[in-house]
Scaffold this motif. Structure first.
Motif, PDB file in Angstrom:
ATOM      1  N   MET A 129      41.328  49.560  60.812  1.00  0.00           N
ATOM      2  CA  MET A 129      40.782  48.887  61.968  1.00  0.00           C
ATOM      3  C   MET A 129      39.357  49.374  62.180  1.00  0.00           C
ATOM      4  N   LEU A 130      38.461  48.447  62.456  1.00  0.00           N
ATOM      5  CA  LEU A 130      37.063  48.775  62.691  1.00  0.00           C
ATOM      6  C   LEU A 130      36.698  48.487  64.135  1.00  0.00           C
ATOM      7  N   ASP A 131      35.909  49.379  64.699  1.00  0.00           N
ATOM      8  CA  ASP A 131      35.409  49.184  66.053  1.00  0.00           C
ATOM      9  C   ASP A 131      33.896  49.303  66.001  1.00  0.00           C
ATOM     10  N   ARG A 132      33.205  48.224  66.334  1.00  0.00           N
ATOM     11  CA  ARG A 132      31.747  48.225  66.342  1.00  0.00           C
ATOM     12  C   ARG A 132      31.268  48.751  67.692  1.00  0.00           C
ATOM     13  N   VAL A 133      30.412  49.771  67.639  1.00  0.00           N
ATOM     14  CA  VAL A 133      29.976  50.471  68.847  1.00  0.00           C
ATOM     15  C   VAL A 133      28.487  50.214  69.055  1.00  0.00           C
ATOM     16  N   ASN A 134      28.157  49.615  70.190  1.00  0.00           N
ATOM     17  CA  ASN A 134      26.768  49.321  70.528  1.00  0.00           C
ATOM     18  C   ASN A 134      26.492  49.785  71.960  1.00  0.00           C
ATOM     19  N   PRO A 135      26.110  51.061  72.112  1.00  0.00           N
ATOM     20  CA  PRO A 135      25.909  51.630  73.445  1.00  0.00           C
ATOM     21  C   PRO A 135      24.807  50.898  74.215  1.00  0.00           C
ATOM     22  N   PRO A 136      25.009  50.694  75.506  1.00  0.00           N
ATOM     23  CA  PRO A 136      24.005  49.993  76.306  1.00  0.00           C
ATOM     24  C   PRO A 136      22.693  50.770  76.431  1.00  0.00           C
ATOM     25  N   GLU A 137      22.724  52.083  76.149  1.00  0.00           N
ATOM     26  CA  GLU A 137      21.503  52.888  76.234  1.00  0.00           C
ATOM     27  C   GLU A 137      20.543  52.606  75.079  1.00  0.00           C
ATOM     28  N   LEU A 138      21.037  51.999  73.987  1.00  0.00           N
ATOM     29  CA  LEU A 138      20.201  51.683  72.822  1.00  0.00           C
ATOM     30  C   LEU A 138      19.738  50.237  72.888  1.00  0.00           C
ATOM     31  N   SER A 139      18.689  49.930  72.153  1.00  0.00           N
ATOM     32  CA  SER A 139      18.192  48.549  72.141  1.00  0.00           C
ATOM     33  C   SER A 139      19.293  47.628  71.628  1.00  0.00           C
ATOM     34  N   PRO A 140      19.324  46.394  72.126  1.00  0.00           N
ATOM     35  CA  PRO A 140      20.373  45.471  71.678  1.00  0.00           C
ATOM     36  C   PRO A 140      20.270  45.228  70.170  1.00  0.00           C
ATOM     37  N   PRO A 141      21.379  45.378  69.439  1.00  0.00           N
ATOM     38  CA  PRO A 141      21.328  45.175  67.996  1.00  0.00           C
ATOM     39  C   PRO A 141      21.244  43.687  67.647  1.00  0.00           C
ATOM     40  N   THR A 142      20.455  43.378  66.658  1.00  0.00           N
ATOM     41  CA  THR A 142      20.345  42.010  66.155  1.00  0.00           C
ATOM     42  C   THR A 142      20.651  42.050  64.663  1.00  0.00           C
ATOM     43  N   GLY A 143      21.806  41.554  64.266  1.00  0.00           N
ATOM     44  CA  GLY A 143      22.170  41.522  62.867  1.00  0.00           C
ATOM     45  C   GLY A 143      22.705  42.822  62.324  1.00  0.00           C
ATOM     46  N   PHE A 144      23.109  43.750  63.182  1.00  0.00           N
ATOM     47  CA  PHE A 144      23.707  45.006  62.763  1.00  0.00           C
ATOM     48  C   PHE A 144      24.448  45.602  63.949  1.00  0.00           C
ATOM     49  N   SER A 145      25.240  46.634  63.696  1.00  0.00           N
ATOM     50  CA  SER A 145      25.868  47.413  64.758  1.00  0.00           C
ATOM     51  C   SER A 145      25.289  48.819  64.708  1.00  0.00           C
ATOM     52  N   HIS A 146      25.143  49.451  65.863  1.00  0.00           N
ATOM     53  CA  HIS A 146      24.604  50.811  65.899  1.00  0.00           C
ATOM     54  C   HIS A 146      25.554  51.806  65.240  1.00  0.00           C
ATOM     55  N   ALA A 147      26.833  51.603  65.401  1.00  0.00           N
ATOM     56  CA  ALA A 147      27.831  52.494  64.789  1.00  0.00           C
ATOM     57  C   ALA A 147      29.106  51.698  64.558  1.00  0.00           C
ATOM     58  N   VAL A 148      29.894  52.149  63.608  1.00  0.00           N
ATOM     59  CA  VAL A 148      31.194  51.542  63.336  1.00  0.00           C
ATOM     60  C   VAL A 148      32.184  52.674  63.119  1.00  0.00           C
ATOM     61  N   THR A 149      33.247  52.692  63.925  1.00  0.00           N
ATOM     62  CA  THR A 149      34.309  53.655  63.677  1.00  0.00           C
ATOM     63  C   THR A 149      35.387  52.946  62.866  1.00  0.00           C
ATOM     64  N   ALA A 150      36.041  53.690  61.979  1.00  0.00           N
ATOM     65  CA  ALA A 150      37.009  53.076  61.080  1.00  0.00           C
ATOM     66  C   ALA A 150      38.262  53.910  60.975  1.00  0.00           C
ATOM     67  N   THR A 151      39.384  53.218  61.017  1.00  0.00           N
ATOM     68  CA  THR A 151      40.668  53.825  60.748  1.00  0.00           C
ATOM     69  C   THR A 151      41.317  52.955  59.687  1.00  0.00           C
ATOM     70  N   GLY A 152      41.584  53.522  58.543  1.00  0.00           N
ATOM     71  CA  GLY A 152      42.173  52.744  57.464  1.00  0.00           C
ATOM     72  C   GLY A 152      42.764  53.659  56.419  1.00  0.00           C
ATOM     73  N   SER A 153      43.216  53.043  55.349  1.00  0.00           N
ATOM     74  CA  SER A 153      43.896  53.837  54.336  1.00  0.00           C
ATOM     75  C   SER A 153      43.096  53.983  53.049  1.00  0.00           C
ATOM     76  N   ARG A 154      42.030  53.188  52.893  1.00  0.00           N
ATOM     77  CA  ARG A 154      41.312  53.227  51.621  1.00  0.00           C
ATOM     78  C   ARG A 154      39.828  52.987  51.830  1.00  0.00           C
ATOM     79  N   LEU A 155      38.994  53.856  51.250  1.00  0.00           N
ATOM     80  CA  LEU A 155      37.548  53.672  51.282  1.00  0.00           C
ATOM     81  C   LEU A 155      37.113  52.975  50.003  1.00  0.00           C
ATOM     82  N   VAL A 156      36.165  52.049  50.138  1.00  0.00           N
ATOM     83  CA  VAL A 156      35.584  51.379  48.982  1.00  0.00           C
ATOM     84  C   VAL A 156      34.081  51.619  49.037  1.00  0.00           C
ATOM     85  N   PHE A 157      33.558  52.307  48.037  1.00  0.00           N
ATOM     86  CA  PHE A 157      32.126  52.563  47.925  1.00  0.00           C
ATOM     87  C   PHE A 157      31.548  51.504  46.997  1.00  0.00           C
ATOM     88  N   LEU A 158      30.665  50.679  47.524  1.00  0.00           N
ATOM     89  CA  LEU A 158      30.127  49.549  46.770  1.00  0.00           C
ATOM     90  C   LEU A 158      28.759  49.899  46.199  1.00  0.00           C
TER      91      LEU A 158
END
Length: 131
Positions: A1-30
């Motif tokens: 599960m991914l949660d995109r985190v965009n704190p209101p204290e930072l400039s509004p993101p356009t085309g990206f997220s400031h942070a992403v938290t992830a809970t999962g079972s497998r990492l894929v390095f591309l």
């Protein structure tokens, strides 16, 4: 599960997220992908065309690993021409939304002198977390 985190204290993101938290079972390095076709030749000769081809190649590698675009947590864009990236940003955003959607990973755009493929202007690498 991914949660995109965009704190209101930072400039509004356009085309990206400031942070992403992830809970999962497998990492894929591309690995970095450019606009190379299956024969190892640059498939596009416009900036947006190279972006689309490189992103498509990244998504092919992700799909072959069992992932989907929604699993992307981090994408880094390397370009030999940051001003061209800025000029084409609206079109690049449209291409992104068509291929990936509106779930943006954490992203960075980094200017470089050159890429491994000398005719390439853009290279993308990434990280995905699969459920």
């Amino acid at each position: 599960m991914l949660d995109r985190v965009n704190p209101p204290e930072l400039s509004p993101p356009t085309g990206f997220s400031h942070a992403v938290t992830a809970t999962g079972s497998r990492l894929v390095f591309l690995a970095g992908q450019t606009a190379l076709d299956g024969d190892g030749k640059i498939a596009a000769h416009t900036f947006p065309g190279q972006f689309e081809a490189a992103l498509s190649n990244l998504l092919v590698a992700l799909a072959a690993s069992g992932g989907t675009p929604a699993d992307l947590t981090r994408v880094t864009v390397y370009t030999t021409d940051v001003p061209a990236y800025r000029r084409h940003a609206p079109e690049l955003g449209r291409i992104w939304r068509e291929l990936v959607g509106r779930d943006y990973p954490a992203m960075a755009v980094i200017g470089v002198v050159r890429l491994w493929d000398e005719a390439a202007w853009i290279e993308l690498d990434g990280l995905a977390v699969l459920p």
